[in-house]
Scaffold this active site. Sequence first.
Site, PDB file in Angstrom:
ATOM      1  N   VAL A 132       0.952  -1.339  -0.014  1.00 50.57           N
ATOM      2  CA  VAL A 132      -0.119  -0.104   0.027  1.00 50.57           C
ATOM      3  C   VAL A 132       1.003   1.200   0.025  1.00 50.57           C
ATOM      4  O   VAL A 132       1.679   1.388   0.922  1.00 50.57           O
ATOM      5  CB  VAL A 132      -0.924  -0.116   1.542  1.00 50.57           C
ATOM      6  CG1 VAL A 132      -1.921   1.196   1.123  1.00 50.57           C
ATOM      7  CG2 VAL A 132      -1.694  -1.448   1.333  1.00 50.57           C
TER       8      VAL A 132
ATOM      9  N   VAL B  53      14.785   3.272  15.928  1.00 49.74           N
ATOM     10  CA  VAL B  53      15.884   3.928  16.567  1.00 49.74           C
ATOM     11  C   VAL B  53      17.167   2.905  16.102  1.00 49.74           C
ATOM     12  O   VAL B  53      17.231   1.631  16.372  1.00 49.74           O
ATOM     13  CB  VAL B  53      15.955   3.973  17.980  1.00 49.74           C
ATOM     14  CG1 VAL B  53      17.158   4.715  18.452  1.00 49.74           C
ATOM     15  CG2 VAL B  53      14.706   4.826  18.460  1.00 49.74           C
TER      16      VAL B  53
ATOM     17  N   ALA C  39      18.133   1.866  13.539  1.00 50.33           N
ATOM     18  CA  ALA C  39      18.078   0.887  12.413  1.00 50.33           C
ATOM     19  C   ALA C  39      18.252  -0.667  12.812  1.00 50.33           C
ATOM     20  O   ALA C  39      17.327  -0.918  13.670  1.00 50.33           O
ATOM     21  CB  ALA C  39      19.137   1.237  11.167  1.00 50.33           C
TER      22      ALA C  39
ATOM     23  N   LYS D 143      13.550   9.883  17.985  1.00 53.39           N
ATOM     24  CA  LYS D 143      14.422   8.648  18.586  1.00 53.39           C
ATOM     25  C   LYS D 143      14.811   8.933  20.141  1.00 53.39           C
ATOM     26  O   LYS D 143      14.686   7.751  20.954  1.00 53.39           O
ATOM     27  CB  LYS D 143      15.546   8.562  17.743  1.00 53.39           C
ATOM     28  CG  LYS D 143      15.393   8.177  16.213  1.00 53.39           C
ATOM     29  CD  LYS D 143      16.689   8.087  15.342  1.00 53.39           C
ATOM     30  CE  LYS D 143      16.338   7.782  13.858  1.00 53.39           C
ATOM     31  NZ  LYS D 143      17.531   7.787  13.187  1.00 53.39           N
TER      32      LYS D 143
ATOM     33  N   GLY E  90      20.210   3.908   6.201  1.00 51.87           N
ATOM     34  CA  GLY E  90      20.526   2.953   5.053  1.00 51.87           C
ATOM     35  C   GLY E  90      19.418   2.124   4.780  1.00 51.87           C
ATOM     36  O   GLY E  90      18.743   1.515   5.670  1.00 51.87           O
TER      37      GLY E  90
END
EC number: 2.7.2.4
Length: 810
Positions: free
Chosen positions: A498, A603, A605, A676, A791
């Site tokens: 979606v 937080v 990644a 974060k 990333g």
Amino acid sequence: MSVIAQAGAKGRQLHKFGGSSLADVKCYLRVAGIMAEYSQPDDMMVVSAAGSTTNQLINWLKLSQTDRLSAHQVQQTLRRYQCDLISGLLPAEEADSLISAFVSDLERLAALLDSGINDAVYAEVVGHGEVWSARLMSAVLNQQGLPAAWLDAREFLRAERAAQPQVDEGLSYPLLQQLLVQHPGKRLVVTGFISRNNAGETVLLGRNGSDYSATQIGALAGVSRVTIWSDVAGVYSADPRKVKDACLLPLLRLDEASELARLAAPVLHARTLQPVSGSEIDLQLRCSYTPDQGSTRIERVLASGTGARIVTSHDDVCLIEFQVPASQDFKLAHKEIDQILKRAQVRPLAVGVHNDRQLLQFCYTSEVADSALKILDEAGLPGELRLRQGLALVAMVGAGVTRNPLHCHRFWQQLKGQPVEFTWQSDDGISLVAVLRTGPTESLIQGLHQSVFRAEKRIGLVLFGKGNIGSRWLELFAREQSTLSARTGFEFVLAGVVDSRRSLLSYDGLDASRALAFFNDEAVEQDEESLFLWMRAHPYDDLVVLDVTASQQLADQYLDFASHGFHVISANKLAGASDSNKYRQIHDAFEKTGRHWLYNATVGAGLPINHTVRDLIDSGDTILSISGIFSGTLSWLFLQFDGSVPFTELVDQAWQQGLTEPDPRDDLSGKDVMRKLVILAREAGYNIEPDQVRVESLVPAHCEGGSIDHFFENGDELNEQMVQRLEAAREMGLVLRYVARFDANGKARVGVEAVREDHPLASLLPCDNVFAIESRWYRDNPLVIRGPGAGRDVTAGAIQSDINRLAQLL
């Protein structure tokens, strides 16, 4: 409005303890310890008779009419048992007083027995075990420094004698309210099992009467929660004595609990749940021997049911068969019998309806069968009644079980070759029952449990967001899908993708490796309501929302997701960093419905920072401060920035590489870092509001609005400012970093700092995050977690990690 609905004593709770929890001195002391830890002043207790006291009283009563010598021996055994309890728990002077009161009671009861037995005498004698328990428990609590008083429930509970006596709420409520105000600040210990009729006689509240009186008293007193403490931790997916891998159910819907109780499961009784249905009480089942080893909470949850939760059985049930004469209308006879049984409150466990043979079969436990047979016999209906004994019953219970084709199929498969008399399903679709001509059922229950609960579950995944992170996660999921299923035993199905305008949906599943290509050609515009309806009608055991957007609109739907039984895995920080009130509402909604909200990707990644903070807190540590570089984007920017390339040009490079948020100003404004920090501080146990954090934004005021292109085209002011700050730092031998800090005093800030080149926050690789945790255990040498924090790959990996974790939780 009912009396129950009007009752109100906010915060008060009631704790009920059964006879096995009060069996000896150790048990009483354990219960006192539980009350010290889990109760507050003004809370209430309801207690059963200690150990086997009730059975001893029944024995004594019966023998008193036939064998006076044996009756005297039982009386002496009872006397020794109660006196040993009192002496073992109280100092001599106080013990003597209670023993004297007990002996006086015993002599009075003996005199009653000498005058003959009727219903009133029977109830007076058999119900006295609760009086002794309540009186002793109150004394023990006072001895332990917990102010307490005891209350004989006959002073306020009014009920007339019947097969299943019902408490008269209208008469009982005002009497209880008068008594409650007389004992402010004390824990009230109340007798279970007993009440009084209008003639002043003792009335027993029947089988499981103490549990029923506990919820009834709780409803009248307006308590928020009733906890029934016993020798088991709650409701299991099967009887753990028969099925070794049966698991405790932390949450059970009220309708599921009611159906389980109707099927005469020993852990619950239907009458116990009646007051719960008519009030706002939460009911909790817990083990008094191991109070920290889990519990079952019974609540009115909104989450839709998707199949069996419990398998249950009885090895000793009876069938009352009624042969309708050929001259009689079969349907009319069935309806008339059904009404008779309902009026008498003896609903059968299951009903066999055989139109071709004009035969009705009503299944009952052996304890109830004689009463039901007598009621039908006295009704004088034309037809032949007979009783068959020695049958067995197995059942699956769970909201939606009869609509789950997989569970139904496995139920029928397990019944192949079994001596099935008939099968039946409840009108509301919550149970599927089979009555068998012979038992035992242990091996059948084991096979059914193995088939239904250890077989592969289907988990539907709906991905919201197909940008940098979403597209990379689809690639990762395509590679890992089969491995993930093999490792977890679940089938993971990509049910939908979606974006903000369109959706590609399929209950059968999408090919993750080609979903984006299909999306461009086949996705359709769909409004929010129709999408939500599609999700609610899903066919899976569980549905998981993967939110990799930065959408406030989607974050605002988390409450709805929870209430409709969806799990959420989020890289979206907006819900986790919302104001405290909204944040608590979301957390409570997921907890209440037994669903999970996982947000490790918000937080760091893929770094395990959320897990680490949570583990420290759960292990008993206290976080004193958290600091570090929380943005992989800003980490990359400040490591690259040496003055040779304009700062905004570096921002553009990071944006093109997918290192920033969709709008890079979210990174530069400090809002992303602030969110974060708020999420981590809350994970560490601190109640912090987003507006408490001092935030330094790097976005010039005139660039806060408008398009992203407008920002890049008007970046001269920021470029000049950053060069000046860089030169000032170099003059002092320092480097620039964008740092977040929080401490236990509530001070929180994010912004640019100049730090030494040998500082842990300086020596990083581009895109690295660094988290320094100072705690009671790591005060002198902070715990440092460092690694890639930005990333597509690492964030997609964090989403996948949370899917793995969810599989473990399920």
